[in-house]
Design a protein around this motif. Structure first.
Motif, PDB file in Angstrom:
ATOM      1  N   GLN A   1      -0.282  -6.049  -7.861  1.00  0.00           N
ATOM      2  CA  GLN A   1       0.222  -4.695  -8.049  1.00  0.00           C
ATOM      3  C   GLN A   1      -0.968  -3.776  -8.339  1.00  0.00           C
ATOM      4  O   GLN A   1      -1.959  -4.191  -8.937  1.00  0.00           O
ATOM      5  CB  GLN A   1       1.255  -4.627  -9.178  1.00  0.00           C
ATOM      6  N   VAL A   2      -0.878  -2.533  -7.891  1.00  0.00           N
ATOM      7  CA  VAL A   2      -1.908  -1.535  -8.195  1.00  0.00           C
ATOM      8  C   VAL A   2      -1.269  -0.491  -9.103  1.00  0.00           C
ATOM      9  O   VAL A   2      -0.221   0.072  -8.776  1.00  0.00           O
ATOM     10  CB  VAL A   2      -2.458  -0.877  -6.919  1.00  0.00           C
TER      11      VAL A   2
ATOM     12  N   ARG B   1      -1.096 -10.170 -10.295  1.00  0.00           N
ATOM     13  CA  ARG B   1      -2.443  -9.673 -10.637  1.00  0.00           C
ATOM     14  C   ARG B   1      -2.407  -8.141 -10.570  1.00  0.00           C
ATOM     15  O   ARG B   1      -1.880  -7.582  -9.593  1.00  0.00           O
ATOM     16  CB  ARG B   1      -3.462 -10.205  -9.630  1.00  0.00           C
ATOM     17  N   THR B   2      -2.926  -7.504 -11.604  1.00  0.00           N
ATOM     18  CA  THR B   2      -2.877  -6.033 -11.650  1.00  0.00           C
ATOM     19  C   THR B   2      -4.251  -5.455 -11.358  1.00  0.00           C
ATOM     20  O   THR B   2      -5.235  -5.822 -11.990  1.00  0.00           O
ATOM     21  CB  THR B   2      -2.415  -5.561 -13.041  1.00  0.00           C
ATOM     22  N   ILE B   3      -4.300  -4.545 -10.378  1.00  0.00           N
ATOM     23  CA  ILE B   3      -5.531  -3.790 -10.118  1.00  0.00           C
ATOM     24  C   ILE B   3      -5.321  -2.411 -10.740  1.00  0.00           C
ATOM     25  O   ILE B   3      -4.387  -1.691 -10.379  1.00  0.00           O
ATOM     26  CB  ILE B   3      -5.792  -3.653  -8.606  1.00  0.00           C
TER      27      ILE B   3
ATOM     28  N   ASN C   1       1.708  -5.755  -3.131  1.00  0.00           N
ATOM     29  CA  ASN C   1       3.113  -6.195  -3.153  1.00  0.00           C
ATOM     30  C   ASN C   1       3.977  -5.248  -3.974  1.00  0.00           C
ATOM     31  O   ASN C   1       5.131  -4.995  -3.641  1.00  0.00           O
ATOM     32  CB  ASN C   1       3.227  -7.608  -3.745  1.00  0.00           C
ATOM     33  N   ILE C   2       3.391  -4.775  -5.074  1.00  0.00           N
ATOM     34  CA  ILE C   2       4.188  -3.962  -5.997  1.00  0.00           C
ATOM     35  C   ILE C   2       3.432  -2.677  -6.345  1.00  0.00           C
ATOM     36  O   ILE C   2       2.243  -2.715  -6.648  1.00  0.00           O
ATOM     37  CB  ILE C   2       4.461  -4.740  -7.315  1.00  0.00           C
ATOM     38  N   CYS C   3       4.139  -1.556  -6.295  1.00  0.00           N
ATOM     39  CA  CYS C   3       3.617  -0.299  -6.845  1.00  0.00           C
ATOM     40  C   CYS C   3       4.530   0.057  -8.019  1.00  0.00           C
ATOM     41  O   CYS C   3       5.638   0.564  -7.815  1.00  0.00           O
ATOM     42  CB  CYS C   3       3.611   0.808  -5.789  1.00  0.00           C
ATOM     43  N   PRO C   4       4.086  -0.192  -9.232  1.00  0.00           N
ATOM     44  CA  PRO C   4       4.985  -0.038 -10.374  1.00  0.00           C
ATOM     45  C   PRO C   4       5.065   1.376 -10.943  1.00  0.00           C
ATOM     46  O   PRO C   4       5.918   1.645 -11.779  1.00  0.00           O
ATOM     47  CB  PRO C   4       4.351  -0.970 -11.421  1.00  0.00           C
ATOM     48  N   ASN C   5       4.188   2.283 -10.486  1.00  0.00           N
ATOM     49  CA  ASN C   5       4.114   3.605 -11.123  1.00  0.00           C
ATOM     50  C   ASN C   5       4.528   4.729 -10.175  1.00  0.00           C
ATOM     51  O   ASN C   5       3.883   5.763 -10.115  1.00  0.00           O
ATOM     52  CB  ASN C   5       2.689   3.872 -11.626  1.00  0.00           C
TER      53      ASN C   5
END
Lengths: 589, 319
Positions: free
Chosen positions: A427-428, A454-456, A476-480
């Motif tokens: 995820q970024v 894993r967070t970038i 895979n994931i954009c959490p924001n």
């Protein structure tokens, strides 16, 4: 419109000046109480100076380019688009226009009559005509102006260029049969065109004056602009702005050519000062509470201050909250495994603890937990009748997640023991709170079902412009992420974000890259429905379908706080995420 | 001496080129926001972004962009235009320079005026209560980050936000020519905040140097000649102790500019430091470049001045 980007703003849209979009908002639990004490309370007080504090600058100073929320605070005080908003409504009313547009039966022709007696500020000074509105929209297509939304909302005009042109193009679909009539001819019916006529690009621009600036590689009309609203940015006799110091101050003074009888804005104060550069929201909050300034412009009080203010009887009346606007969500990239599998996405929807996610932004004071995308502020538009409200396909006890159901979904996805055992995920996310906290909650929630994330961590602007908005680079994931509509139409919430036709190689806002033919077809049809009731019902159905795909997990309908000093009347703009409407505020102290 | 200065100036120019290249390279090699996309807004089409990229010259190869930039500086002293608001970077830096000079010069004065006397007093009264209090306070000041110290100062002593509303607060800066009283009031807190760590460090360094110098033979000789203690300390011991401090002061001017970024941001002073901060937030490369070069220029200049002064202070040194 949009609001700021400061303090971990995240929703994709506003932001700005700083750049990118965000829904910075800290905010408020009183779910939309918002005491909208519009305008004057009986005996109006004229005169005085209103001071608004902000962290950043406007995204653009040219009204033909302005986009984000803070810019509209200035733009609507100085310019008169065809339609505008009263502070206590999310629906437009005629401003430069005399009345609502007359729409032809086929929904493809919009005729707007203009008000007489509106004049440009010095040095132009002459009366406004329909040709000025036509030029204002046309210049938005010119590469020297490069308006960011004109090709989104005005590309249905007959003869509208598909991309920016080297000069100001003539658009046959905008006709001016006389000085006070403008006619828009569309290629197909549009449900959002009327909403778009309330954007600042429809504010008149005098061609004979602006051409000298627009003909440059990058137009500098913005720093030589003339006004039609009650205020103008202070300028020299030649028209050069003297009241705009980028990143420092914007000074609005009265427009000497303003005719109060033609406008909806009372414009009580004589002068309005936007002081910029207040990077620390607590400092800004304290200055307003102490009466050294009158309202927050682009940065809301931080959650700790909000809790303190709402708990203090002598201060709590100085705070207003809007209704919810838009939703924050966790976006799952469906273009690559494992989120190309619906059951894996549904497992994520069940595994996420939305309460914990909301706590990362301040808890209940920040708004209600979202269960779909069209927010409750649309409830008066027939959305409830269409079955939209209260819809939650992934309901869990207290919104805290349900691991049993998550494991069931993973089993359906082929993970026999109900634990994800595929490759690690990426995820970024923002590198500062609250976005970084949200990402941390996502990673720990997903670890419970076996997903190693894993967070970038990067800056907010980098997250969007280099990763989440670029499908090739998308994790895979954009959490924001999240979205707020440009105007109060469900299409403006769902089309850019979930329509397959809007997946583009850069500046992509369809973060999950959802490209469902059924949903796309429903959207294509809904876009052309002109009848409001039918349109809202159609979009309510689309909202349900999108939510059920679990391509994005909504978790917060955010509310927007605005703090006013005790020296002014409280007038938050409901349509503009609670931004102070300086044209309706009175100096009382 | 002249040859030395010319040589140093040439080295300074080379250093500026290296700094500008590194800034460019960092911007391109590490993930940073896309200026064209930021400028276009969230609804812009890829075509529009490409067009803006072209207008800004961002579609050219890295080395082309760098060459155009350097050529602009060398031939026209042109630092380019801000991606954010199209204003010339040179104009923006020039308009913000007085605020930064006001802050840096005042902070430098405070740091010297507080740091060196404190160090001297501690050195001539070692291990006394005064010495321990001074050095303990210095340790606290060195440890406190500028950003935190700034907020504490605002919430304690600033008008608008403080418990004791004594001095101008955030955003209260006005140019000296506009209102000298307001100018002074707005800068008192920033001066002390920015100078705190430096003053503390210099107090400790002065103390250590002085204690060492005071045990030198020539100090004993001076005392044996019957010179008054005050003269021994100020004319002999302090002069010897100051030479290494002066060298470091040159380097610290650079750190001072770094601290100015934070101080100007906390106190909302419209100087070059806050311009640098805003530029970084907005991924505004021309403005980042301009402010970095500005900082580098002053560090190089300060070092040159210090080296020359060094020779003046210590007659044994010749270039």
């Amino acid at each position: 419109m949009k609001r700021p980007h400061h303090q971990g703003g995240n929703i994709m849209r506003p932001a700005l000046a700083a750049g990118i979009a965000a829904l910075a908002l800290a905010a408020a639990g009183c779910g939309g109480s918002g005491s909208l004490k519009s305008g004057s309370s009986g005996s109006a007080q004229k005169g005085g100076t209103i001071t608004v504090l902000s962290a950043g600058d406007v995204d653009q100073i040219d009204p033909g380019q302005m986009y984000y929320s803070f810019s509209y605070e200035i733009g609507y005080a100085t310019q008169r688009p065809l339609f505008a908003y009263k502070p206590d409504s999310v629906d437009t009313v005629p401003d430069l226009a005399v009345a609502k547009p007359v729409v032809s039966k086929d929904g493809k022709t919009f005729t707007v009559k203009l008000r007489r007696g509106v004049r440009f500020s010095p040095p132009v000074n002459r009366p406004v005509t329909s040709a000025d509105v036509k030029y204002a929209i046309e210049r938005g297509f010119a590469s020297s102006v490069a308006n960011g939304y004109v090709t989104t909302y005005f590309d249905d005009l007959v003869g509208a260029p598909k991309q920016a042109t080297s000069g100001v193009p003539g658009i046959p679909g905008i006709q001016t049969p006389d000085k006070h009539t403008i006619v828009f001819k569309l290629k197909r019916p549009s449900g959002v065109f009327q909403g778009a006529l309330g954007m600042l690009i429809t504010a008149p621009v005098p061609p004979e004056y602006a051409r000298q600036f627009d003909s440059k590689t990058t137009s500098d009309y913005g720093t030589h602009q003339v006004a039609t609203g009650p205020y103008m940015i202070q300028n020299s006799s030649a028209g050069k702005l003297t009241g705009y110091q980028p990143g420092r101050r914007i000074l609005l003074v009265r427009n000497p050519n303003w005719n109060p009888s033609t406008t909806l804005r009372p414009a009580f104060a004589d002068q309005i000062v936007f002081r910029e550069g207040f990077q620390h929201p607590t400092v800004l909050t304290r200055m307003i509470l102490n009466g050294d300034a009158d309202a927050n412009g682009d940065t809301p009080p931080p959650p700790a201050e909000l809790r303190s203010i709402t708990g203090n009887p002598s201060e709590k009346d100085q705070l207003t909250f809007t209704l919810e606007g838009g939703a924050r969500y966790i976006s799952l990239n469906t273009a690559k495994p494992p989120f190309d599998n619906k059951f894996v996405r549904m497992a994520v929807a069940y595994a996420l603890d939305r309460n914990a996610l909301r706590l990362t932004r301040g808890g209940p004071i920040d708004g209600r937990i979202a269960t779909h995308f069209i927010d409750p502020s649309f409830s008066d538009k027939g959305f409830v009748q269409a079955g939209g409200s209260g819809f939650d396909p992934f309901a869990t006890p207290d919104h805290s997640g349900d691991l049993r159901k998550a494991r069931e979904m993973l089993q359906k996805a082929g993970f026999a023991n109900g634990k994800y055992s595929g490759p690690g995920l990426t995820q970024v996310a923002d590198n500062t709170p609250p976005g970084s906290d949200t990402a941390r909650v996502v990673a720990s929630n997903l670890a419970r079902i076996g997903m190693r994330v894993r967070t970038i961590s990067v800056t907010h602007a980098t997250m969007f412009t280099r990763f989440c908005n670029v499908p090739k680079q998308e994790p895979n994931i954009c959490p924001n992420v999240g979205w707020i509509a440009d105007f109060h139409e469900p299409q403006a919430l769902l089309d850019a974000t979930f329509n397959g036709k809007n997946i583009v190689p850069v500046n992509n806002s369809n973060w999950p890259q959802l490209n469902d033919p059924r949903i796309n077809a429903l959207m294509a049809r809904a876009e052309t429905i002109v009848d409001p009731q039918q349109r809202f019902a159609a979009w309510a159905r689309i909202d349900q379908l999108v939510t059920k795909t679990a391509v994005a997990i909504p978790w917060l309908w955010e509310t927007f706080p605005t703090l006013f000093s005790s020296n002014v009347t409280k007038v938050p703009e409901l349509w503009n995420l609670g931004a102070p409407d300086v044209t309706f505020m009175e100096v009382t102290g | 001496m002249t040859a030395y200065v010319v040589r140093r100036v040439l080295w300074g120019v080379a250093l500026l080129l290296i700094v500008s290249f590194l800034t460019f390279a960092i911007f391109y090699l590490f993930p940073s926001a896309d200026p064209a996309a930021l400028r276009a807004g969230r609804s812009a089409t890829p075509q529009l972004i490409a067009q803006i990229r072209h207008q800004l010259g961002l579609d050219k190869p890295f080395y082309d962009q760098y060459w155009i930039y350097v050529k602009g500086i060398v031939l026209h002293f042109d630092l380019g235009f801000s991606y954010q608001n199209d204003e010339a970077v040179r104009t923006q830096i020039r308009s913000r320079l007085p605020a930064t000079i006001s802050l840096a010069a005042g902070a430098f004065a405070v740091w010297i005026a507080v740091g060196i006397p404190t160090g001297v007093i501690s050195a001539i009264r070692p291990r006394t209560l005064l010495d321990r209090l001074s050095m303990g306070g210095a340790l606290v000041a060195i440890s406190a980050p500028v950003y935190w110290l700034g907020l504490v100062a605002l919430f304690l002593f600033a008008k608008g936000t403080g418990k004791l509303q004594w001095f101008g607060g955030a955003g209260s800066y006005v140019p000296l020519t506009e209102d000298p009283g307001q100018w002074l009031s707005s800068l008192v807190l920033p001066w002390f905040v920015l100078a705190a760590a430096f003053a503390a460090f210099y107090a400790r360094m002065t103390r250590a140097n002085m204690i060492e110098t005071m045990s030198e033979d020539y100090i004993r000789t001076a005392r044996a000649k019957g010179l008054p203690e005050r003269r021994v300390i100020l004319r002999h011991a302090l002069r010897g102790a100051l030479t290494p401090i002066l060298t470091i002061a040159g380097l610290d001017i650079g750190l001072l500019l770094g601290g100015a970024v934070l101080t100007e941001t906390v106190f909302n002073i419209p100087g070059v430091g806050r311009f640098a901060y805003d530029s970084i937030i907005n991924s505004d490369l021309p403005s980042i470049q301009g402010t970095v070069l500005f900082g580098a220029f002053f560090i190089i200049l300060a070092n040159l001045v210090v080296d020359v002064l060094y020779a003046v202070l210590d007659p044994r040194i010749r270039y």
